[in-house]
Write a protein that holds these residues in place. Structure first.
Motif: not given
Lengths: 485, 485
Positions: B270-272, B290-296, B260-265, B209-211
């Motif tokens: 961003s998910l609250p 879940l692979i959580e990409d949080d680079v921002y 990407m759960t915050s400041f998504q590319n 599953a991807v965004e």
């Protein structure tokens, strides 16, 4: 019940009751020997038994951990211990296919042990960092740090720092090979280059020709990418059996080859120039790409190095991979590939996986290559290696059983030791570990876990009394095995 | 025949006759416009036409090259030009499956163009390196170079430099999250971490599953590893559609998620906090990693950041990936993952592919984190980004057609722009390029090339008159398209 069995039973009980939960680190060998008044050898045997039962797993350089499966395995009917003898060791005359390389567990366990602090590193894959010009390289790093302070230079560089690629191209030119700087791709060490090359030219299920014995990383790559290994025999002196390869190519759909053509790991063998030429011609006639691992190229003895197979490549089928990790800058992770016709695929795979090589390391190595005196350092390093080889061979002759065969490499820092058939190098490895000595047993260099009667020994460290004593101990341990008793 | 068709025909003839052989670089846009007295726009159109025919291929940041297939394609019956309209753009209410993501060509072409020197980088994926404390970081690099001069520190480090891992663990603690330093794995940038996580938990053929829209690197990774994408809709404000995900998990064998759960590319969404909690609970109930990409993560506006989903992970199912590339050290390639229960698999995959992260970069970042004033720098950086966002939004309001919708991110440096249905962002991208402006068209963020009416714009560069003019030009180009004419 022997003492090691008692200890293993004690620990298994703790795992069963949950006192040692999955993920828990087992006490270190030092702790457990002190606690129970046992020898290190006994403790190691107990841990090996638990590992064979799948209850614990060696984790690289950090000890033994209770596995997640431990709980459910203990709940299931008791398994007999593995007999620990997968396949009889014998050199094979023809290429053999392993459907599914499965060498990783053993490799990680052996390499993990080799890195334990205090071990005599005869099983190590690395040379002594003390042999490298780390101080001068550190100066290059400090010097070039100022180039990293302007916004211009931080833009991501598609194929790597230009100055570095020019320096590498110049070194090729020095060998009489024109590999244009624009074509070179700087990678995160040679290991990344090799893995990218493989992924660029082959797919899951494809058959890849590798050397037997061969560098375990090639087997791990096949395992990871779900490819199949076709093992081509390597003669410890003049390398790959070309007739076996030619025969295999006629009969089997080989998609690519991954070979080390000079100072091969683990045998130290080098293909003579004419054999390299013939190899390239053979592969060209089948249109099969060659991933050429040439990381030891600069570590030749004598006055000049060996040309790689790449020198004879007219069709762009050879991907020539190397690095500075074995000669200059361990830990910096700076390698490269001269990719032949596969540059675009490799570059794109890299952009998708690691983007680019680390810039500080690239700039430092480029600066060192230009101003640091690399050739002078290499001459010194080659002399050191050659003298260490002499010491190792002399010690082997003094301490090892008569009739043991040893390869005579013309460079690199590995020799290949063949004991009599029936000898068990895995048992020697375990016994040696208990004495604080690491060795690299033959089966880690084969998808089929052949070469059980062979060892790879490392002479990449300055010779010392400790080495002499370790060789004596190894010789003594070898003599206790049945072929020599 | 139009002028661009004439030029394309001229070049195709040169390819046909072999004057432009496979692998040859086509003249640059600048050269060809000068030679033929054409506009850049005409030249670009000609090159695009050749690319559509498969005769040339854009190579990242270095121009167009004649493809290996060109010769044989010209020999085969002529192909009609592609119509260039793959799939109608529309946001979908439910998750959709793409059997085989195939987004790479488009991504490389768009990103390549964005990196051309002199382009206004509204399509860039990076922020201005001028906003980073490169001088201070260079000092850390120079300082720590002396630690690289002793043999001890060069030993390969299994999970990365310890001081660095401690610093990262401390930053987690600052957010109220305990992520032990021993568990962290330092990687060659976040991109390596993300790719390792995916390979650690899924196999070829698996459904991930991807965004949608989502970071193209996730689609490229699936493409490379032969996995399938399940696209879950993302709302530009509060992110992932959890109901659609819950529904999809019931019906389909999802093996893992990459979000990407915050400041998504690309949306900036961003998910609250409550949605992140619910996401973790939902995945835990299905036992899906879940692979959580949080680079921002560090680029939040306002007084405090957002906790990642990882903060609510009790089962070790979340792999939290981040890096210093977006906030401190572009080009250094220093990222990490807090791997949950998948540490061993990830570590082993890394040992097999890149061995370890580059040491100079690790030591420099560790030193900077300890002594460089990272938090002070971050406060400044966040203010800069927030002010750049205001300028971009104001320019959008001034110059873009009425009714265009824009996301309002709470951090990061991307906004998502939605034009009316029927708008063609790929056409805008091409027209803009000819004016020296890059944008990131919607289809690169979707395995099915949806979002053709959308754009991602970058506000990671200091605002200037050039930006204002570029936004005006873009607005003008947009108004020429049918929905606004």
């Amino acid at each position: 019940m022997k003492r090691y069995e008692q200890l293993a039973e004690l620990l298994a009980a703790d795992i069963r009751t949950g006192r040692l939960a999955p993920g828990t680190r087992l006490p270190s060998i030092r702790t457990i020997t002190a606690q129970h008044g046992l020898s290190a050898s006994t403790a190691f045997k107990a841990y090996y038994q638990l590992e064979e039962k799948g209850l614990v797993r060696a984790q690289t350089r950090s000890g033994y951990y209770v596995t997640a499966l431990a709980a459910q395995q203990l709940a299931a009917p008791a398994r007999g211990a593995a007999d620990g003898k997968p396949g009889k060791a014998s050199a094979r005359a023809a290429a053999t296919v392993a459907q599914r390389p499965d060498v990783s567990e053993l490799v990680f366990s052996v390499l993990g042990a080799a890195q334990e602090p205090g071990m005599v590193p005869l099983g190590s894959a690395f040379a002594s960092p003390g042999l490298f010009p780390l101080q001068r390289l550190g100066k290059s790093l400090a010097r070039t740090s100022r180039f990293l302070q302007g916004p211009d230079t931080v833009a991501s560089l598609p194929r790597g720092d230009e100055a570095l690629r020019r320096q590498i191209a110049q070194r090729y030119l020095g060998m009489g090979m024109a590999q244009p700087a624009e074509e070179l791709i700087v990678t995160h060490g040679a290991l990344e280059a090799l893995n990218l090359c493989l992924a660029a030219v082959a797919q899951p299920g494809d058959l890849i020709a590798v050397e037997s014995p061969g560098f375990y990383a090639s087997l791990q790559a096949l395992e990871r990418l779900k490819m199949k290994a076709l093992e081509i025999p390597v003669h410890p002196q003049d390398g790959l059996d070309l007739a076996a390869l030619a025969d295999a190519l006629k009969r089997r759909p080989v998609k690519a080859c991954w070979f080390m053509t000079s100072f091969q790991n683990p045998t130290g063998a080098s293909l003579p120039l004419e054999k390299k030429k013939a190899l390239v011609a053979l592969l060209a006639s089948h249109d099969i790409p060659l991933i050429e691992d040439d990381v030891y190229a600069e570590l030749y003895f004598g006055s000049r190095g060996f040309l790689p197979a790449k020198a004879f490549d007219r069709k762009g089928l050879v991907m020539h991979c190397s690095s500075f990790s074995k000669t200059l800058a361990p830990g910096y992770r700076v390698g490269w590939v001269s990719p032949g016709r596969f540059g675009q695929q490799i570059e794109r795979l890299r952009l998708m996986t690691t983007l680019s090589a680390s810039l500080p390391a690239q700039l430092a190595v480029a600066d060192y290559l230009q101003y640091g005196g690399y050739d002078k350092h290499l001459r010194k390093l080659r002399h050191a290696m050659e003298s260490q080889l002499s010491s190792l061979l002399a010690a082997l002759a003094r301490h090892f059983p008569a009739g043991v065969r040893v390869s005579r490499p013309a460079g690199g820092y590995f020799v290949w030791v063949e004991f009599a058939e029936g000898f068990d190098a895995l048992a020697l490895h375990q016994a040696a570990l208990a004495q604080g000595i690491s060795v690299a047993p033959g089966p880690i260099f084969s998808a089929r876990r052949n070469f059980r009667h062979c060892l790879r020994l490392n002479y990449g460290y300055p010779w010392s009394d400790g080495y002499e004593a370790a060789m004596q101990t190894l010789g003594g341990l070898a003599r206790r095995q049945s072929p020599y008793r």
